[in-house]
Enzyme design. Sequence first.
Site, PDB file in Angstrom:
ATOM      1  N   LYS A 153      -0.918  -1.692  15.500  1.00  0.00           N
ATOM      2  CA  LYS A 153       0.634  -1.190  14.324  1.00  0.00           C
ATOM      3  C   LYS A 153       1.210   0.076  15.169  1.00  0.00           C
ATOM      4  O   LYS A 153       2.215  -0.426  15.415  1.00  0.00           O
ATOM      5  CB  LYS A 153       0.339  -0.620  13.161  1.00  0.00           C
ATOM      6  CG  LYS A 153      -0.915  -2.078  12.405  1.00  0.00           C
ATOM      7  CD  LYS A 153       0.470  -3.570  11.745  1.00  0.00           C
ATOM      8  CE  LYS A 153      -0.217  -3.497  11.099  1.00  0.00           C
ATOM      9  NZ  LYS A 153       0.484  -5.379  11.199  1.00  0.00           N
ATOM     10  N   LYS A 184     -16.330  -7.955  -7.986  1.00  0.00           N
ATOM     11  CA  LYS A 184     -17.903  -7.459  -8.299  1.00  0.00           C
ATOM     12  C   LYS A 184     -17.877  -7.204 -10.656  1.00  0.00           C
ATOM     13  O   LYS A 184     -18.936  -6.986 -10.844  1.00  0.00           O
ATOM     14  CB  LYS A 184     -17.944  -6.146  -7.869  1.00  0.00           C
ATOM     15  CG  LYS A 184     -18.430  -6.826  -6.208  1.00  0.00           C
ATOM     16  CD  LYS A 184     -18.623  -4.918  -5.878  1.00  0.00           C
ATOM     17  CE  LYS A 184     -18.317  -5.548  -3.900  1.00  0.00           C
ATOM     18  NZ  LYS A 184     -18.649  -3.915  -3.477  1.00  0.00           N
ATOM     19  N   THR A 213     -11.098   9.016  -2.053  1.00  0.00           N
ATOM     20  CA  THR A 213      -9.869   8.191  -2.221  1.00  0.00           C
ATOM     21  C   THR A 213      -8.744   7.654  -1.773  1.00  0.00           C
ATOM     22  O   THR A 213      -8.130   7.570  -0.280  1.00  0.00           O
ATOM     23  CB  THR A 213      -8.819   9.362  -2.825  1.00  0.00           C
ATOM     24  OG1 THR A 213      -8.420  10.703  -1.688  1.00  0.00           O
ATOM     25  CG2 THR A 213      -9.263  11.349  -3.662  1.00  0.00           C
ATOM     26  N   ARG A 214      -7.774   7.251  -2.214  1.00  0.00           N
ATOM     27  CA  ARG A 214      -6.763   5.654  -1.783  1.00  0.00           C
ATOM     28  C   ARG A 214      -5.690   6.119  -2.847  1.00  0.00           C
ATOM     29  O   ARG A 214      -5.655   6.556  -3.989  1.00  0.00           O
ATOM     30  CB  ARG A 214      -7.017   4.420  -1.906  1.00  0.00           C
ATOM     31  CG  ARG A 214      -8.410   4.861  -0.727  1.00  0.00           C
ATOM     32  CD  ARG A 214      -7.363   4.954   0.626  1.00  0.00           C
ATOM     33  NE  ARG A 214      -8.725   4.893   1.630  1.00  0.00           N
ATOM     34  CZ  ARG A 214      -9.444   5.367   2.376  1.00  0.00           C
ATOM     35  NH1 ARG A 214      -9.645   6.397   1.072  1.00  0.00           N
ATOM     36  NH2 ARG A 214     -10.487   5.274   3.114  1.00  0.00           N
ATOM     37  N   CYS A 223      -2.536   2.825   7.882  1.00  0.00           N
ATOM     38  CA  CYS A 223      -3.747   3.380   9.415  1.00  0.00           C
ATOM     39  C   CYS A 223      -3.240   3.322  10.404  1.00  0.00           C
ATOM     40  O   CYS A 223      -3.798   4.055  11.807  1.00  0.00           O
ATOM     41  CB  CYS A 223      -4.095   1.590   9.284  1.00  0.00           C
ATOM     42  SG  CYS A 223      -5.290   1.285   7.858  1.00  0.00           S
ATOM     43  N   GLY A 225      -7.385  -7.214   6.989  1.00  0.00           N
ATOM     44  CA  GLY A 225      -8.537  -7.494   6.242  1.00  0.00           C
ATOM     45  C   GLY A 225      -8.817  -6.224   6.155  1.00  0.00           C
ATOM     46  O   GLY A 225      -8.060  -5.024   6.263  1.00  0.00           O
ATOM     47  N   TYR A 283      -6.698  -2.296  14.684  1.00  0.00           N
ATOM     48  CA  TYR A 283      -5.877  -2.660  13.423  1.00  0.00           C
ATOM     49  C   TYR A 283      -4.597  -1.473  13.632  1.00  0.00           C
ATOM     50  O   TYR A 283      -3.411  -1.844  14.091  1.00  0.00           O
ATOM     51  CB  TYR A 283      -6.223  -2.738  12.417  1.00  0.00           C
ATOM     52  CG  TYR A 283      -5.788  -3.134  11.314  1.00  0.00           C
ATOM     53  CD1 TYR A 283      -4.713  -3.808  10.926  1.00  0.00           C
ATOM     54  CD2 TYR A 283      -5.039  -2.333  10.070  1.00  0.00           C
ATOM     55  CE1 TYR A 283      -4.198  -4.620   9.724  1.00  0.00           C
ATOM     56  CE2 TYR A 283      -4.033  -2.355   9.385  1.00  0.00           C
ATOM     57  CZ  TYR A 283      -3.640  -3.302   9.333  1.00  0.00           C
ATOM     58  OH  TYR A 283      -2.911  -3.912   8.649  1.00  0.00           O
ATOM     59  N   GLU A 302     -11.152  -9.146   1.744  1.00  0.00           N
ATOM     60  CA  GLU A 302     -10.314  -8.556   0.817  1.00  0.00           C
ATOM     61  C   GLU A 302     -10.465  -7.269   0.610  1.00  0.00           C
ATOM     62  O   GLU A 302     -11.161  -6.354   1.202  1.00  0.00           O
ATOM     63  CB  GLU A 302     -11.263  -8.619  -1.014  1.00  0.00           C
ATOM     64  CG  GLU A 302     -12.009  -8.278  -0.632  1.00  0.00           C
ATOM     65  CD  GLU A 302     -13.424  -9.582   0.001  1.00  0.00           C
ATOM     66  OE1 GLU A 302     -13.070 -10.325   1.192  1.00  0.00           O
ATOM     67  OE2 GLU A 302     -14.396  -9.336  -0.419  1.00  0.00           O
ATOM     68  N   ARG A 316      -6.125   9.413   1.646  1.00  0.00           N
ATOM     69  CA  ARG A 316      -5.236   8.929   2.284  1.00  0.00           C
ATOM     70  C   ARG A 316      -4.092   8.735   1.580  1.00  0.00           C
ATOM     71  O   ARG A 316      -4.444   8.084  -0.388  1.00  0.00           O
ATOM     72  CB  ARG A 316      -5.212   7.870   2.839  1.00  0.00           C
ATOM     73  CG  ARG A 316      -4.101   6.518   3.484  1.00  0.00           C
ATOM     74  CD  ARG A 316      -4.349   5.672   4.018  1.00  0.00           C
ATOM     75  NE  ARG A 316      -4.750   5.712   5.029  1.00  0.00           N
ATOM     76  CZ  ARG A 316      -5.408   4.595   6.067  1.00  0.00           C
ATOM     77  NH1 ARG A 316      -5.586   3.821   5.136  1.00  0.00           N
ATOM     78  NH2 ARG A 316      -5.674   5.316   7.520  1.00  0.00           N
TER      79      ARG A 316
HETATM   80  N1  LIG Z   1      -1.953  -5.393   1.235  1.00  0.00           N
HETATM   81  C1  LIG Z   1      -2.223  -4.355   2.193  1.00  0.00           C
HETATM   82  O1  LIG Z   1      -2.595  -3.419   2.226  1.00  0.00           O
HETATM   83  C2  LIG Z   1      -1.209  -4.193   3.505  1.00  0.00           C
HETATM   84  C3  LIG Z   1      -1.415  -2.597   3.929  1.00  0.00           C
HETATM   85  C4  LIG Z   1      -0.484  -1.830   5.212  1.00  0.00           C
HETATM   86  C5  LIG Z   1      -0.373  -3.379   6.064  1.00  0.00           C
HETATM   87  N2  LIG Z   1       0.130  -3.913   5.474  1.00  0.00           N
HETATM   88  C6  LIG Z   1       0.440  -5.202   6.562  1.00  0.00           C
HETATM   89  O2  LIG Z   1       1.140  -6.121   5.794  1.00  0.00           O
HETATM   90  C7  LIG Z   1       1.358  -7.577   6.057  1.00  0.00           C
HETATM   91  C8  LIG Z   1       1.074  -8.744   5.629  1.00  0.00           C
HETATM   92  O3  LIG Z   1      -0.118  -8.479   4.700  1.00  0.00           O
HETATM   93  P1  LIG Z   1      -0.958  -9.195   3.665  1.00  0.00           P
HETATM   94  O4  LIG Z   1      -1.712  -8.092   2.720  1.00  0.00           O
HETATM   95  O5  LIG Z   1       0.172  -9.824   3.145  1.00  0.00           O
HETATM   96  O6  LIG Z   1      -2.384 -10.369   4.660  1.00  0.00           O
HETATM   97  P2  LIG Z   1      -2.471 -11.462   4.655  1.00  0.00           P
HETATM   98  O7  LIG Z   1      -3.819 -11.604   5.614  1.00  0.00           O
HETATM   99  O8  LIG Z   1      -2.876 -12.251   2.982  1.00  0.00           O
HETATM  100  O9  LIG Z   1      -0.842 -11.732   4.753  1.00  0.00           O
HETATM  101  C9  LIG Z   1      -0.970 -12.004   6.394  1.00  0.00           C
HETATM  102  C10 LIG Z   1      -1.152 -13.813   6.542  1.00  0.00           C
HETATM  103  O10 LIG Z   1      -0.708 -13.638   8.320  1.00  0.00           O
HETATM  104  C11 LIG Z   1      -1.034 -14.940   8.951  1.00  0.00           C
HETATM  105  N3  LIG Z   1      -1.242 -15.000  10.105  1.00  0.00           N
HETATM  106  C12 LIG Z   1      -2.377 -13.765  10.656  1.00  0.00           C
HETATM  107  N4  LIG Z   1      -2.447 -15.152  12.179  1.00  0.00           N
HETATM  108  C13 LIG Z   1      -1.573 -15.452  12.621  1.00  0.00           C
HETATM  109  C14 LIG Z   1      -1.090 -16.328  13.593  1.00  0.00           C
HETATM  110  N5  LIG Z   1      -1.787 -16.402  14.451  1.00  0.00           N
HETATM  111  N6  LIG Z   1      -0.138 -16.991  13.388  1.00  0.00           N
HETATM  112  C15 LIG Z   1       0.381 -16.756  12.247  1.00  0.00           C
HETATM  113  N7  LIG Z   1       0.024 -16.787  10.688  1.00  0.00           N
HETATM  114  C16 LIG Z   1      -0.981 -15.683  11.519  1.00  0.00           C
HETATM  115  C17 LIG Z   1      -2.384 -15.112   7.970  1.00  0.00           C
HETATM  116  O11 LIG Z   1      -2.434 -16.252   8.198  1.00  0.00           O
HETATM  117  C18 LIG Z   1      -2.473 -14.192   6.595  1.00  0.00           C
HETATM  118  O12 LIG Z   1      -1.175 -15.665   6.034  1.00  0.00           O
HETATM  119  C19 LIG Z   1       0.712  -7.398   7.355  1.00  0.00           C
HETATM  120  O13 LIG Z   1       1.138  -6.992   8.740  1.00  0.00           O
HETATM  121  C20 LIG Z   1      -0.597  -6.282   7.420  1.00  0.00           C
HETATM  122  O14 LIG Z   1      -0.856  -5.737   8.337  1.00  0.00           O
HETATM  123  C21 LIG Z   1      -0.835  -4.736   4.766  1.00  0.00           C
END
Ligand SMILES: NC(=O)c1ccc[n+]([C@@H]2O[C@H](COP(=O)([O-])OP(=O)(O)OC[C@H]3O[C@@H](n4cnc5c(N)ncnc54)[C@H](O)[C@@H]3O)[C@@H](O)[C@H]2O)c1
Length: 334
Positions: free
Chosen positions: A154, A201, A220-221, A121, A79, A150, A192, A285
């Site tokens: 990773k 918001k 910043t991001r 991260c 999240g 987290y 979110e 970042r």
């Molecule tokens: N969105 C970003 O900005 C961002 C940034 C860095 C890394 N990531 C990585 O990208 C990937 C996808 O991210 P996202 O934004 O789509 O997140 P998201 O939370 O929308 O999707 C992740 C999905 O994994 C599923 N999940 C969690 N635990 C599970 C389990 N035990 N079994 C099966 N499914 C499971 C969740 O239900 C979710 O639908 C993740 O690995 C996240 O760490 C995302």
Amino acid sequence: MSAPKRILVTGAGGFIGHHLVKRLRADGHWVRGVDIKAPEYEASDANEFLLRDLREYENCAAAVGGGIDQVYNLAADMGGIGFITAFHADVARNNTLINVHMLEAARQARVSRFLFSSSACVYAQSKQTDADVTPLREEDAYPAEPEAGYGWEKLYAEELCKYYREDHRLDTRMVRFHNVYGPLGTYDGGREKAPAAISRKVALAENGGTIDIWGDGKQTRSFMYIDDCVEGLLRIMASDFLQALNLGNDHLVTIDELVDLTCRIAGKTLKKTHDLSKPQGVRGRNSDNRLARRILGWEPTFPLEKGLAITYPWIENELVKTGKLRAPKAVHAD
Ligand SMILES: NC(=O)c1ccc[n+]([C@@H]2O[C@H](COP(=O)([O-])OP(=O)(O)OC[C@H]3O[C@@H](n4cnc5c(N)ncnc54)[C@H](O)[C@@H]3O)[C@@H](O)[C@H]2O)c1
């Protein structure tokens, strides 16, 4: 387009996974999606969608069964900054189990390529203490000093991908995402991220009212639109590059600027209040895209104003649909 393949997307019920499934299907591939939950906002395009908990090894084995060529391993317990700083143990444990088991199941099933979704991260915290941050190069993950919970998980999973490639010849790819946003992303409930939280918001605030911002707003991001994210995933999967690679937009903004931009799109004037008691993550970042440009011949460039102009109305409309907001009368500014 590449020859049709049988592709597994884990986390296909989530934001990036859902969009990726759509793109892979549109490109003519056979796709199996797996997730512990179904997509929240619309049905999956996957040929097959399995509801499974991937912390269990036998579920990972079922997910890769039946002759899968490629795995995009996106499932993760994750999240925004509020979530990942509140649940170190659960996040680290859940994601360790998913990644360890998915790698082993992919090896056993002899999949030809496995892509792991890592994160910015993983980068050393001490290199992100200034809002005017030097963009992060891939080697900045070491000496290791990642985000607690987290980020450590990773970074460890990246190492595991490397060991599986070296010891077991599993052909792994590693992507370090920097803040992805767009329609169909989580926008409330605690998981979110900043662009979605700010859009929500702004949508819920009365014009002329106030908006509460986490931190002093000067952190910043950079933010990558979802279409760039999906394009980059396909390119990295297809590449011969074996190390972790940044996938992010390198246009840096402060959180206050992100708020101002969102307000402009919404056609609202809001007074910002800053809550310094809330987590704000690292001070600054950004993604250094030199290596990505060299390896992929491409980098994410979708402009933030354009991406927000698509994302904000989607969130506003969701709030109306779920009865949290009355249909707005204002016309959006371009
Ligand atoms: N969105 C970003 O900005 C961002 C940034 C860095 C890394 N990531 C990585 O990208 C990937 C996808 O991210 P996202 O934004 O789509 O997140 P998201 O939370 O929308 O999707 C992740 C999905 O994994 C599923 N999940 C969690 N635990 C599970 C389990 N035990 N079994 C099966 N499914 C499971 C969740 O239900 C979710 O639908 C993740 O690995 C996240 O760490 C995302």
